[in-house]
Motif scaffolding. Structure first.
Motif, PDB file in Angstrom:
ATOM      1  N   GLY A   1      13.470   9.778 -12.683  1.00  0.00           N
ATOM      2  CA  GLY A   1      13.248   8.602 -13.725  1.00  0.00           C
ATOM      3  C   GLY A   1      13.402   7.212 -13.005  1.00  0.00           C
ATOM      4  N   GLN A   2      14.661   7.194 -12.485  1.00  0.00           N
ATOM      5  CA  GLN A   2      14.988   6.066 -11.691  1.00  0.00           C
ATOM      6  C   GLN A   2      14.023   5.640 -10.668  1.00  0.00           C
ATOM      7  OE1 GLN A   2      17.068   4.725 -13.961  1.00  0.00           O
ATOM      8  NE2 GLN A   2      18.646   4.233 -12.423  1.00  0.00           N
ATOM      9  N   PHE A   3      13.713   6.658  -9.914  1.00  0.00           N
ATOM     10  CA  PHE A   3      12.514   6.510  -8.821  1.00  0.00           C
ATOM     11  C   PHE A   3      11.368   5.806  -9.261  1.00  0.00           C
ATOM     12  CE2 PHE A   3       9.346   7.960  -6.126  1.00  0.00           C
ATOM     13  CZ  PHE A   3       9.664   7.321  -5.017  1.00  0.00           C
TER      14      PHE A   3
ATOM     15  N   THR B   1       1.016  -1.286  -0.088  1.00  0.00           N
ATOM     16  CA  THR B   1       0.204  -0.041  -0.002  1.00  0.00           C
ATOM     17  C   THR B   1       1.027   1.326  -0.033  1.00  0.00           C
ATOM     18  OG1 THR B   1      -1.793  -1.300   1.359  1.00  0.00           O
ATOM     19  CG2 THR B   1      -2.037   1.129   1.082  1.00  0.00           C
ATOM     20  N   LEU B   2       2.028   1.278   0.634  1.00  0.00           N
ATOM     21  CA  LEU B   2       2.741   2.618   0.746  1.00  0.00           C
ATOM     22  C   LEU B   2       3.291   2.545  -0.600  1.00  0.00           C
ATOM     23  CD1 LEU B   2       4.628   4.418   2.248  1.00  0.00           C
ATOM     24  CD2 LEU B   2       6.278   2.637   2.734  1.00  0.00           C
ATOM     25  N   LEU B   3       3.976   1.564  -1.437  1.00  0.00           N
ATOM     26  CA  LEU B   3       4.525   1.639  -2.900  1.00  0.00           C
ATOM     27  C   LEU B   3       3.214   2.356  -3.683  1.00  0.00           C
ATOM     28  CD1 LEU B   3       6.466  -1.631  -3.241  1.00  0.00           C
ATOM     29  CD2 LEU B   3       7.266   0.792  -3.010  1.00  0.00           C
ATOM     30  N   PHE B   4       2.015   1.830  -3.531  1.00  0.00           N
ATOM     31  CA  PHE B   4       0.726   2.308  -4.208  1.00  0.00           C
ATOM     32  C   PHE B   4       0.855   3.711  -3.919  1.00  0.00           C
ATOM     33  CE2 PHE B   4      -3.995   2.888  -4.329  1.00  0.00           C
ATOM     34  CZ  PHE B   4      -3.848   3.430  -5.717  1.00  0.00           C
ATOM     35  N   LEU B   5       0.854   4.168  -2.793  1.00  0.00           N
ATOM     36  CA  LEU B   5       0.861   5.710  -2.604  1.00  0.00           C
ATOM     37  C   LEU B   5       1.883   6.358  -3.109  1.00  0.00           C
ATOM     38  CD1 LEU B   5      -0.295   8.018  -0.876  1.00  0.00           C
ATOM     39  CD2 LEU B   5       0.969   7.501   1.161  1.00  0.00           C
ATOM     40  N   LEU B   6       3.060   5.929  -3.268  1.00  0.00           N
ATOM     41  CA  LEU B   6       4.132   6.688  -3.725  1.00  0.00           C
ATOM     42  C   LEU B   6       4.219   6.671  -5.460  1.00  0.00           C
ATOM     43  CD1 LEU B   6       7.301   5.025  -1.844  1.00  0.00           C
ATOM     44  CD2 LEU B   6       6.214   7.394  -1.520  1.00  0.00           C
ATOM     45  N   ILE B   7       3.483   5.699  -5.813  1.00  0.00           N
ATOM     46  CA  ILE B   7       3.136   5.613  -7.221  1.00  0.00           C
ATOM     47  C   ILE B   7       2.197   6.816  -7.621  1.00  0.00           C
ATOM     48  CG2 ILE B   7       1.962   4.267  -9.106  1.00  0.00           C
ATOM     49  CD1 ILE B   7       3.398   1.740  -7.915  1.00  0.00           C
TER      50      ILE B   7
ATOM     51  N   ASP C   1       3.883   9.923  -7.500  1.00  0.00           N
ATOM     52  CA  ASP C   1       5.064   9.963  -8.741  1.00  0.00           C
ATOM     53  C   ASP C   1       4.419  10.163 -10.048  1.00  0.00           C
ATOM     54  OD1 ASP C   1       7.565   9.988  -9.609  1.00  0.00           O
ATOM     55  OD2 ASP C   1       6.913   8.023 -10.599  1.00  0.00           O
ATOM     56  N   MET C   2       2.984   9.442  -9.867  1.00  0.00           N
ATOM     57  CA  MET C   2       2.370   9.692 -11.515  1.00  0.00           C
ATOM     58  C   MET C   2       1.756  10.978 -11.565  1.00  0.00           C
ATOM     59  SD  MET C   2       0.639   6.132 -12.392  1.00  0.00           S
ATOM     60  CE  MET C   2       1.658   4.777 -13.172  1.00  0.00           C
ATOM     61  N   ALA C   3       1.385  11.453 -10.436  1.00  0.00           N
ATOM     62  CA  ALA C   3       0.895  12.968 -10.340  1.00  0.00           C
ATOM     63  C   ALA C   3       1.929  13.990 -10.721  1.00  0.00           C
ATOM     64  CB  ALA C   3       0.360  13.117  -9.036  1.00  0.00           C
TER      65      ALA C   3
END
Length: 654
Positions: free
Chosen positions: A246-248, A219-225, A228-230
């Protein structure tokens, strides 16, 4: 003659269609135009890096075709996509904004044809900083000065994972409203995911297990995604490090499948219920782990997306298998996995990114919406599976609130009462033990005194009674030794060659005598070879199984379903007794086989147990060189697993 005329007409129509396809019509812009899709322009996908400079485009002008006519194919490396735009601006507005539907682009170059000469308007690559953007916005927007009349632009762009871009042209006013709505939507979505993450962390604090840990990390990774996509991470966290941004993004997309697989494997308890599928998930997890440094080195998630394509049959089989399970939350979990399969694996990865089979222009929305639906369904599935533990959590919180309203004296009184109850239980235990020992000793003393004063009529009968009491005392001491650490306990076992399948059927019939059909249901799954034999103490193992079944009947409640199963796994015989009653907490599983343990004192006191049954079972199984374990069952309650080695074990070395 008519046939020849029809062929000629068809030829000219086809030729006209080809000419019209290659000759792009002008995109009309009027005073009423606020936004316009540019995906109906003509494109050229440079798969083989044929175009080195913008002037080379003229040599491939005939290969510029509408988007739906481009032959899509997967590509390992990022390739440039060229689009030719011819505008016919009949409005008074010359200030327009171009959008791509992404927060970042690895490469972007814009050229304008001015009096027959291509003039570069904008250029950036993966190393460009956020401050180099002409428009300081989280999403990628580019201003275009489109003069009145006809004008032509040439755009070269690359996208991460070669996903299709949503090219749109906005008026300045429409851009402002679109940008504000995008920021508000992404911020709201990030807030919803953050709230779900908070709930998951609270649940993890009270239910500490690896499944909840993996779900919290996923869930934490989804929040970061989402962040990041925003475009928020690039704008606010590292605006001067475009390459790192980009690497992130690559690291996030390469890492998130790892924790997703670990969570699915833990939620379904594949280690206990489907060892073969569990091994496949472990192999897939290690594959994704190995692809993380590969993706960072190649600056591409191509092989990660390829692996996600191969995982599709695994998810399909998992959906079918999990849908057939009867445990709480399994149907909801299956729906969430189907959502992941459709939105992410099929539409996003195979359809738009890796396979390029379909043009999903709002691909970022697909990813965010797909993940959001999945995380919501996963959370509901976890809530359904742990409903009893959550009920215990609520009761615990209520007790804490009530405890704050008590005075120090009342708290001390409660503690004293608990100490007194514990002492009373200990005294009762010693009283029972003393009684059991004193009764045969008293009888023995009477017999000895009768022999001493020669007041017995039959001396041999008195000696026989005396020896019977001595044997009775020895048997009782042997029973007490079952809950001690003495290794000589194994000597009291009478091991014999047993046909296991027949033994399980006999034990099942014995257990059925304790089952009330109106209150419980007992079934057995026995697929053992009728000729399969092992050496063990038939009576003690049977009593251990019977003790577990009695506990399930005693604590499972009305209408409890109990399932006995037996299978041979590698070098072990695995016996499972699971029920549909109430699951146990993590701490309860740790103490379940300790002497005198009771999860709820009131429950044990009402049913009359002393908390020694499972401790005795544990000792019996260990004396056979095996082990006994517990976990929550997919039926909704408790699962006791007895593992006995099929080969003889030297207990002297145990």
């Amino acid at each position: 003659m008519r046939f020849i005329l029809l062929l000629l007409m068809g030829y000219f129509l086809f030729a006209g269609k080809v000419v019209s396809a290659n000759q792009q019509q002008s995109i009309l812009l009027g005073d009423s135009t606020t936004q316009r899709s540019l995906n109906d322009a003509v494109f050229f996908f440079d798969y083989d890096n044929q175009i080195n400079t913008a002037e080379d485009v003229y040599r491939y002008s005939e290969q510029f075709v509408p988007l739906d006519r481009i032959e899509k194919r997967p590509q390992h490396a990022l390739y440039s996509k060229w689009v030719r735009l011819t505008f016919d601006n009949r409005s008074r507005n010359t200030d327009w904004v171009l959008s791509f539907g992404f927060a970042r682009l690895p490469k972007l170059a814009v050229y304008q044809l001015d009096e027959g000469i291509l003039r570069q308007v904008h250029w950036q690559d993966a190393h460009a900083s956020f401050n180099q953007r002409p428009i300081q916005d989280p999403q990628m927007y580019l201003p275009l000065d489109i003069k009145s009349g006809k004008s032509e632009f040439l755009i070269e762009y690359q996208t991460f994972a070669n996903a299709p871009a949503n090219l749109r042209l906005h008026s300045h006013a429409h851009y402002l409203s679109t940008s504000q709505l995008s920021i508000l939507t992404n911020a709201s979505l990030a807030g919803v995911v953050a709230a779900i993450l908070l709930i998951v962390i609270v649940n993890l604090a009270f239910n500490r297990n690896t499944t909840n840990v993996f779900y919290a990390l996923w869930t934490l990774l989804f929040l970061l995604i989402v962040i990041d996509m925003a475009g928020f991470s690039f704008q606010y966290f590292w605006p001067n490090h475009g390459f790192f941004s980009g690497q992130f993004s690559i690291a996030l997309m390469a890492t998130v499948p790892i924790f997703h697989l670990l969570f699915v494997r833990g939620f379904l308890q594949l280690k206990h219920y489907h060892p073969t599928l569990n091994s496949v998930y472990i192999a897939a997890t290690w594959l994704y782990i190995g692809l993380v440094p590969t993706a960072l080195y190649l600056e591409s998630v191509y092989y990660n997306l390829l692996a996600s394509t191969f995982v599709i049959p695994l998810f399909v089989y998992t959906c079918i298998w999990s849908f057939r399970q009867r445990g709480p939350g399994m149907r909801t979990f299956t729906y969430s996995l189907i959502n992941h399969l459709v939105f992410l694996n099929l539409l996003t990865i195979v359809g738009a990114s890796y396979g390029n089979l379909i043009d999903v222009f709002d691909i970022t929305s697909f990813i965010k919406v797909g993940y959001l639906i999945e995380v919501l369904l996963f959370t509901v599935a976890l809530a359904l599976q742990h409903k009893s533990l959550q009920g215990q959590l609520v009761r615990h919180l209520e007790q804490q609130v009530n405890a704050l309203n008590r005075t120090v004296d009342s708290e001390r009184q409660v503690v004293n009462e608990q100490v007194n109850q514990l002492k009373a239980k200990e005294e009762q235990l010693f009283t029972d033990l003393s009684h059991e020992l004193r009764t045969p000793l008293t009888v023995m003393k009477i017999q000895v005194e009768s022999l001493q004063y020669n007041i017995v009529e039959n001396v041999e009968d008195s000696y026989a009674k005396l020896m019977a009491k001595i044997d009775e005392l020895h048997k009782f001491i042997d029973q007490l030794m079952l809950v001690t650490g003495d290794k000589e306990v194994a000597n009291i076992l009478k091991k014999e060659e047993v046909k296991v399948a027949h033994f399980m059927n006999e034990t099942f019939q014995t257990c059925m005598t304790y089952v009330d059909p109106k209150k419980a249901r007992l079934e057995i799954i026995n697929r053992l070879d009728p000729h399969f034999t092992m050496q063990f103490d038939r009576r003690s193992i049977g009593n251990a199984i019977l003790e577990v079944v009695k506990n399930a009947l005693k604590y499972g409640g009305d209408g409890v379903d109990i399932k006995m199963s037996a299978l041979v796994n590698e070098r072990n015989l695995v016996l499972r007794i699971e029920d549909s009653g109430m699951p146990l907490s993590y701490d309860a599983h740790r103490q379940l086989f300790q002497p005198l343990f009771r999860e709820e004192a009131s429950r044990s006191s009402l049913s009359g147990g002393k908390g020694m049954g499972l401790a005795v079972c544990k000792k019996i199984i260990e004396c056979h060189g095996g082990k006994i374990d517990s976990h929550n069952s997919l039926l909704g309650g408790l699962c006791i697993e007895i593992i006995l080695p099929t080969a003889e074990v030297d207990l002297a070395l145990a």
